[in-house]
Design a protein around this motif. Structure first.
Motif: not given
Length: 309
Positions: A202, A204-205, A208-209, A230, A235
């Motif tokens: 994604d 948008d992240d 994280g993805g 990360q 982070r």
């Protein structure tokens, strides 16, 4: 080798126009070598680390040049002789900002790499096994070699690093996405640009993805914007260094080399990222893929001594 970097892939001859502008008006050319994996191996060696590159080369002057150049740079080189030609790339800079590369590699020696070419003991004894998203795009046998090598390293408890390095001229986004996603899910360390990460997570992240797929260390390289990462759930954001850009080619590989060299040396995540930013910045101040890879003293000079390890 014990505890160093082991990597493999295709290294090619590089024909590069010496001047900026359309290829038709180039006044001269230089001939060198280039390949993402060998660029990283050279970068690690210049920074004092142990590195080994493996690949197939043809029975030609280009194959001989590749072996000689890598060995001269301090890289332990396993150049497997192949009857096919050594691949070539032709590069020119249409403007100061944009580079254009044509590949001549279909059926090349490098594309004929097989799983049997990669000794299991090299993988088991390495400190890090590094692969890129370029090699699995070259052929089915290359793809099998990458996955088998990664799985062997995992079984041996050796960290696996992957630089996504998506090349649109080699395969489509549709074909690349599931393969790259599977590799990321196996890796411990992942490097990607924002565009590359967006191939299969994604937008948008991105951090994280990628992290959700499994790797503990996710690093997004973003050129002049620096990097965000990360690492083990923490982070990090490191800005780019202000430098005069001479040639942007090879900056991403230099960044990876800086990070992996420090990681092999036992540096903290923050120190690894700081060195990565500095090596990437140094790379854009000199022409060529790996010829200008810096040593430690040159990094200190670039940063004014503010390079803590």
């Amino acid at each position: 080798m014990t505890g160093g970097l082991f990597t493999f892939g295709e290294t090619m001859g590089l024909v590069a126009a010496d001047t900026i502008g359309p290829l038709a008006y180039a006044k001269g050319f230089s001939f060198g070598i280039g390949g993402a994996e060998s660029n990283v191996a050279v970068g690690v060696a210049r920074l004092g680390g142990e590195s080994c590159w493996l690949g197939r080369v043809g029975p030609d002057a280009t194959g001989t040049l590749i072996k000689g150049r890598l060995e001269a740079a301090g890289v332990r080189t396993i150049a497997l002789a192949d009857e096919a030609f050594t691949g070539l790339m032709v590069r020119h800079r249409r403007s100061g900002q944009f580079a254009h590369v044509d590949y001549h590699r279909s059926g090349s020696a490098g594309s004929r790499l097989t799983p049997a070419d990669i000794p299991a003991h090299e993988l088991r004894e390495a400190g890090i096994v590094h692969v890129t998203g370029i090699t699995p795009a070259l052929s089915e046998t290359c793809r099998s070699a990458v996955f088998q090598a990664v799985e062997t390293a995992i079984t041996a408890g050796v960290p696996v690093s992957i630089d996504i390095n998506y090349r649109a001229k080699l395969w489509s986004r549709f074909d690349a996405a599931p393969v790259l996603r599977d590799l990321v899910a196996l890796a411990d360390i992942v490097f990607a640009s924002p565009d590359e990460a967006a191939l299969f997570v994604d937008a948008d992240d991105l951090l994280g993805g990628l992290a959700k797929l499994g790797p503990a260390e996710v690093i997004l390289k973003d050129g002049g914007h620096g990097c965000v990462a990360q690492i083990n759930g923490e982070r990090h954001t490191v800005p780019a260094l202000p430098v005069t850009v001479v040639d942007p080619v090879g900056a991403g590989d230099a960044f990876v080399a800086g990070y992996l060299a420090d990681r092999l040396a036992g540096a903290t995540p923050g120190q690894c990222l700081t060195t990565a930013i500095a090596t990437g910045a140094f790379a854009v101040t000199v022409p060529g893929d790996c010829e200008g890879a810096p040593d430690r003293a040159e990094l200190i000079a670039l940063t004014g001594g503010d390079l803590r390890r």
